[in-house]
Design an enzyme around this catalytic site. Structure first.
Site, PDB file in Angstrom:
ATOM      1  CB  ALA A 200      -0.975  -0.033   1.178  1.00 48.07           C
ATOM      2  CB  CYS A 201       0.561   4.497   1.771  1.00 48.42           C
ATOM      3  SG  CYS A 201      -1.056   5.023   1.154  1.00 48.42           S
ATOM      4  CB  SER A 202       4.648   1.405   3.545  1.00 54.57           C
ATOM      5  OG  SER A 202       4.350   2.273   4.609  1.00 54.57           O
ATOM      6  CB  ALA A 203       4.457  -0.012  -2.168  1.00 48.89           C
TER       7      ALA A 203
ATOM      8  CB  SER B 134       3.835   3.688  -2.856  1.00 47.60           C
ATOM      9  OG  SER B 134       3.745   3.745  -4.270  1.00 47.60           O
TER      10      SER B 134
END
Length: 371
Positions: free
Chosen positions: A155-158, A331
């Site tokens: 998700a956003c930390s990819a 991300s």
């Protein structure tokens, strides 16, 4: 030899939607929906939709506009979904096309050619398809004649998780130069009719070249640290098993859903703690850091995190914001901030690239400018 970030790239779609445009279409949709369902709303069997305003969006998020692949369908009150036609299998997919554009810029900025790259990692929130991996398509679109590629989703930390995979691959000897691509088509999984989240996301693609070198300028990676902690407060239930239960097809949970207030309260202290502890492990303090490139989800959240880290309010330049123009690009957000706000740093200056989001997932990358 050290491991350095030697090039970054950014692809920005041509279509941009202002808060004012977005609110106009949402409010028209809401008015029509509530009129059409007036009896059911009166009976209490249907919940009335809520409209919004441009000042409200900016106040709660700091967002003023966002880029999207196609704004036509999003701004149509009778549709409220982007128009993104399918392409044939013989054409490059739209995600590969975006990712390749950002990748070419990153490779050029690193002074390399595609054939200098050993591996491609596509790290983002949603892949356009299950297989073949879009990363392999990007590898082909770049004209690479060797190496390997794979997709990954945190998700956003990819992006930060992908950066650690790149660093680990170089340390293990399986690659010397790795390209990490973050191609985010967030408009495809956003519920544009939900007043609490319709304004959050935007489309974009970023790319980073990570390589083993002692001779090229860039940002030396001093350390990476990842953390995950399961939570349902950010979720998307869209998947290949949906067809096994027709009753759920098209329901709101098959798009982006979040409990924003809980995310704010629970993730912020985790991020501050992760960054502070990571710096401590490297014998560094929070005051040693010249620049914090944080995930771009919410300006108020970033200010809150900075205050927990530093114990005080700090100047905007220390943690640059790009979400006012780009919105939350999942991300890619922290990478856009890094791409746009790193050139002014001096030799030896320290910075932290940090992402956080669904999972929960948090990634911290500590870097040093080297010339």
């Amino acid at each position: 030899m050290s491991i350095r970030i030697t090039g970054t790239g950014l692809y920005t779609p041509s279509d941009s939607i202002s808060n004012e445009e977005l609110v106009e279409s949402l409010n028209a949709y809401v008015e029509h929906y509530n009129q059409e369902n007036a009896a059911a709303i009166e009976a209490g069997t249907v919940t009335a939709k809520r409209g919004s305003s441009a000042p409200f969006i900016e106040k709660v998020s700091g967002i003023k506009s966002r880029y999207v692949i196609n704004k036509e369908g999003v701004l149509d009150p009778k549709r409220m979904v982007p128009v993104i036609p399918e392409r044939s299998n013989e054409e490059w997919s739209i995600q590969a096309e975006m990712g390749t554009a950002a990748a070419r810029e990153a490779i050029a900025n690193a002074g390399l050619t595609p054939d200098d790259i050993d591996a491609v990692i596509l790290a983002c929130s949603n892949m356009q398809r299950a297989y073949p991996a879009v990363a392999i398509e990007i590898q082909a679109a770049l004209g690479m004649t060797r190496g390997y590629a794979f997709d990954m989703n945190v998700a956003c930390s990819a992006a930060t998780f992908g950066l650690q995979q790149a660093v680990d691959a170089i340390k293990a000897g399986s690659a010397k130069r790795v390209l990490v691509v973050n191609a985010e088509i967030t408009s495809g999984h956003l519920n544009w009719t939900d007043y609490s989240s319709h304004f959050i996301f935007g489309d974009v693609a970023t790319a980073i070249v990570v390589e083993e070198t002692d001779s090229k300028p860039g940002f030396e990676v001093l350390g990476t640290q990842l953390l995950t902690q399961f939570s349902n407060n950010i979720r998307n239930n869209f998947g290949f098993l949906n067809r096994g239960d027709e009753s759920g097809v098209g329901k709101a949970d098959k798009l982006f859903v979040q409990n924003g207030q809980k995310v704010y309260r629970e993730v912020s202290p985790l991020v501050a703690k992760t960054i502070t502890e990571h710096l401590g492990k490297l014998g560094l303090s929070v005051e040693d850091v010249k620049r914090y490139w944080l995930h771009q989800a919410n300006e108020n959240m970033n200010q809150f995190i900075l205050k927990m880290i530093l114990g005080k309010d700090t100047e905007r330049e220390r943690a640059p914001i790009i979400l006012d123009e780009y919105a939350n690009t999942s991300s890619a957000g922290s990478i856009i901030a890094f791409h746009k706000h790193s050139k002014d740093l001096q030799d030896g200056d320290l910075g932290v690239i940090c992402s956080f989001g669904a999972g929960y997932s948090i990634g911290s990358i500590i870097v040093k400018k080297v010339s």
